[in-house]
Design an enzyme around this catalytic site. Sequence first.
Site, PDB file in Angstrom:
ATOM      1  N   ASP A  90     -25.010  61.999  11.545  1.00  0.00           N
ATOM      2  CA  ASP A  90     -25.909  62.995  10.979  1.00  0.00           C
ATOM      3  C   ASP A  90     -25.284  63.561   9.710  1.00  0.00           C
ATOM      4  OD1 ASP A  90     -23.950  64.725  11.860  1.00  0.00           O
ATOM      5  OD2 ASP A  90     -25.118  65.494  13.546  1.00  0.00           O
ATOM      6  N   ASP A 270     -31.186  61.692  20.460  1.00  0.00           N
ATOM      7  CA  ASP A 270     -29.800  62.045  20.778  1.00  0.00           C
ATOM      8  C   ASP A 270     -29.787  63.467  21.305  1.00  0.00           C
ATOM      9  OD1 ASP A 270     -28.204  64.122  18.761  1.00  0.00           O
ATOM     10  OD2 ASP A 270     -30.030  63.291  17.893  1.00  0.00           O
ATOM     11  N   CYS A 308     -29.505  55.394  41.852  1.00  0.00           N
ATOM     12  CA  CYS A 308     -28.716  55.095  40.656  1.00  0.00           C
ATOM     13  C   CYS A 308     -27.729  53.964  40.939  1.00  0.00           C
ATOM     14  CB  CYS A 308     -27.961  56.339  40.198  1.00  0.00           C
ATOM     15  SG  CYS A 308     -26.945  56.100  38.729  1.00  0.00           S
ATOM     16  N   CYS A 310     -25.078  53.294  38.834  1.00  0.00           N
ATOM     17  CA  CYS A 310     -23.879  53.472  38.015  1.00  0.00           C
ATOM     18  C   CYS A 310     -22.620  53.316  38.858  1.00  0.00           C
ATOM     19  CB  CYS A 310     -23.887  54.830  37.306  1.00  0.00           C
ATOM     20  SG  CYS A 310     -23.409  56.243  38.336  1.00  0.00           S
ATOM     21  N   CYS A 313     -22.011  56.314  41.301  1.00  0.00           N
ATOM     22  CA  CYS A 313     -22.851  56.367  42.494  1.00  0.00           C
ATOM     23  C   CYS A 313     -22.539  55.229  43.467  1.00  0.00           C
ATOM     24  CB  CYS A 313     -24.328  56.344  42.100  1.00  0.00           C
ATOM     25  SG  CYS A 313     -24.898  57.900  41.379  1.00  0.00           S
ATOM     26  N   HIS A 339     -21.898  59.104  34.844  1.00  0.00           N
ATOM     27  CA  HIS A 339     -23.154  59.138  35.605  1.00  0.00           C
ATOM     28  C   HIS A 339     -24.311  59.672  34.769  1.00  0.00           C
ATOM     29  CE1 HIS A 339     -26.238  59.841  38.559  1.00  0.00           C
ATOM     30  NE2 HIS A 339     -26.333  61.067  38.066  1.00  0.00           N
TER      31      HIS A 339
END
Length: 375
Positions: A90, A270, A308, A310, A313, A339
Amino acid sequence: MRFQIDKTDGKARTCTIQTAHSTIQTPVFMPVGTVGAVKALDATDLQTFLTPQIILGNTYHLYLRPGDEIVSQMGKLHGFTKFPKSFLTDSGGFQAFSLSDNVKIDENGITFRSHIDGSKHYFTPKKVLDIQYNLGSDIMMILDDLVALPATQERIKASIERTTRWAEESIIYHRENQKKGIGTEQNIFAIIQGGTDKAFREKSAKELCALDYDGFAIGGLSVGEANQEMYDTVEWTTQFMPQNKPRYLMGVGTPEDLVENVYRGVDMFDCVMPTRNARNGTLFTSFGKINIKASQFTTDESPIDPECSCMVCKTYSRAYLRHLFRAREITYFRLATIHNLYYYLDLMRQMREAITEGHFEEFRNEFYAKRNTNS
């Protein structure tokens, strides 16, 4: 940069963005790596457990520390951080605005004092591009005049007029530099302003989208207005943005914000929310948020989110995460961040799949139904 629309479902769309460093499938969420790192993670974590194709770096922070010239000497952002995929940086204008006690805006730029040591600095449209040339980001945001809401009509009018002037200066400067061999693989996005005023948003969008930019962002939202006002403003603004270029909604937001704005035709997002909330004990799930600090999780053997996939998890229990948080163990920050970012990135994957299959409206309804059932 190459851009193509792959599929549409209503206003929602999936697109492919090709930069020098990665192929980005949209809608996409960009993890925030403010100072060249996503907080609590390193490049190996990103490539092993999350695999984002693009992350966001902050021009203001990297300019102040370690300095954009040092980053350039160390191989620019890709070489310095060892994250090989795309970076968006940015302009730093928002941070100069929000972190400095006495920021001053004139027709040529922004004067601010460093939040680190109080030193005085001046950002101009050309200066922020020079910094980003040193950073080597794939997508550079130009300097704009951000306005906090609520604001007077006079202040918003001045903001969009100044933003347009700076955009005209920036695109001329960038294209001239590219002819000199500078920033030839870097792309440049302009930022539409105008608060929640429809006439100002239309004016800003039409003026900026007439310029030779690679993509366009909607800025100045999620800065104090109600959620519905944000959604209405995005829906109004996107109609004036070109179909054949990326649309980026800056600094947004909650999972609900992502779903609602994809529904309205936005491609890129974002926000610090998934990483910041992770560190504060709030974890995102398919059925809403949970506060891992709660005593109900003391002996809870289930994963954060049974739906989930991930690494966290698959491996750890809510009880263990709660223990790590209460013990102030650094490991907690890493696991919780993995996560939460996985949840955000997977939410975008699910939306891409729903759009591709032509049932985004059904997905949107199911997204809210899960939350209502478990609230």
